[in-house]
Write an enzyme that holds these catalytic residues in place. Structure first.
Site, PDB file in Angstrom:
ATOM      1  N   TRP A 175      30.088  52.836  29.272  1.00  0.00           N
ATOM      2  CA  TRP A 175      30.018  52.292  30.798  1.00  0.00           C
ATOM      3  C   TRP A 175      29.456  53.501  31.534  1.00  0.00           C
ATOM      4  CZ3 TRP A 175      34.181  48.990  33.299  1.00  0.00           C
ATOM      5  CH2 TRP A 175      34.486  47.826  32.770  1.00  0.00           C
ATOM      6  N   LYS A 223      39.091  46.047  33.507  1.00  0.00           N
ATOM      7  CA  LYS A 223      39.555  44.968  32.554  1.00  0.00           C
ATOM      8  C   LYS A 223      41.033  44.809  32.560  1.00  0.00           C
ATOM      9  CE  LYS A 223      39.361  46.795  28.328  1.00  0.00           C
ATOM     10  NZ  LYS A 223      39.058  47.280  26.792  1.00  0.00           N
TER      11      LYS A 223
END
Length: 209
Positions: free
Chosen positions: A65, A164
């Site tokens: 990421w 998440k």
């Protein structure tokens, strides 16, 4: 007997992992992880990143990421990343190794952020799973609550939050809280996320502060 089961399960997971087209694609493109493609799909849908932004990346290792974000925000942007695990350096990423649940690590992270608010907070954190949902889901929910607390401390008005989350007990209440804090909230299941996984990504935009 139990040991054999774990061994068979591990072998099956490794077999699936290396056959995963996103794992193969990440390896071919010399990317840190398949998670890169999850964030890319979210960016294509929701346009979170712009040049010059400041981004906080929680649960950053191995760096998929952070690698994606720094490419999107460019040389004038900044990524502040944290993980309990080591992470090889990425140009433009300020990495802090430590347990985000530790107050001293949290304070060190806040010092790196500084007084200016950030544009995006993203969290790909997950606990070490035991295989027992009654244990794993509360652990995972604790981490996402910490990520949301981080938002409340450092995210600028109209900023974005990507996290998440594992579906299970506490998910609906968590989603409800996020909806009370952001103007637009989406729940995404990127193609690169394994189908049988409980994970989804909450994408929240327009932080109301």
């Amino acid at each position: 007997m139990g040991k054999k089961k774990r061994s068979a399960s591990s072998s099956r997971w490794l077999n699936e992992h290396f056959k995963d087209p996103f794992v193969q694609k990440a390896h071919k493109q010399k990317l840190r992880s398949r998670a890169y493609f999850k964030l890319d799909e979210i960016q294509q849908s929701d346009r979170l990143f712009k040049h010059g932004m400041t981004v906080v990346d929680l649960g950053a290792a191995p760096g998929g990421w952070s690698q994606y974000a720094i490419r999107q925000i460019g040389d004038l942007g900044r990524v502040i990343a944290c993980d309990i695990l080591e992470m090889d350096p990425i140009v433009g990423v300020d990495f802090l190794q430590g347990d985000f649940r530790d107050e001293n690590v949290l304070q060190a992270l806040l010092e790196r952020v500084g007084e200016k608010k950030v544009d995006v907070v993203m969290s790909d954190m997950a606990p070490n799973f035991s295989g027992m949902p009654a244990v794993d889901i509360p652990r995972a929910m604790y981490l996402v609550e910490l990520a949301l607390d981080m938002c409340k401390q450092v995210l600028a008005t109209n900023g974005c939050f990507v996290v998440k989350v594992f579906q299970g007990e506490g998910f609906d209440d968590y989603l409800k809280e996020i909806r009370s804090l952001f103007n637009t909230v989406k729940v995404r299941k990127p193609e690169a996320s394994r189908g049988r996984s409980r994970e989804v990504y909450i994408v929240a935009m327009g932080y109301m502060g």
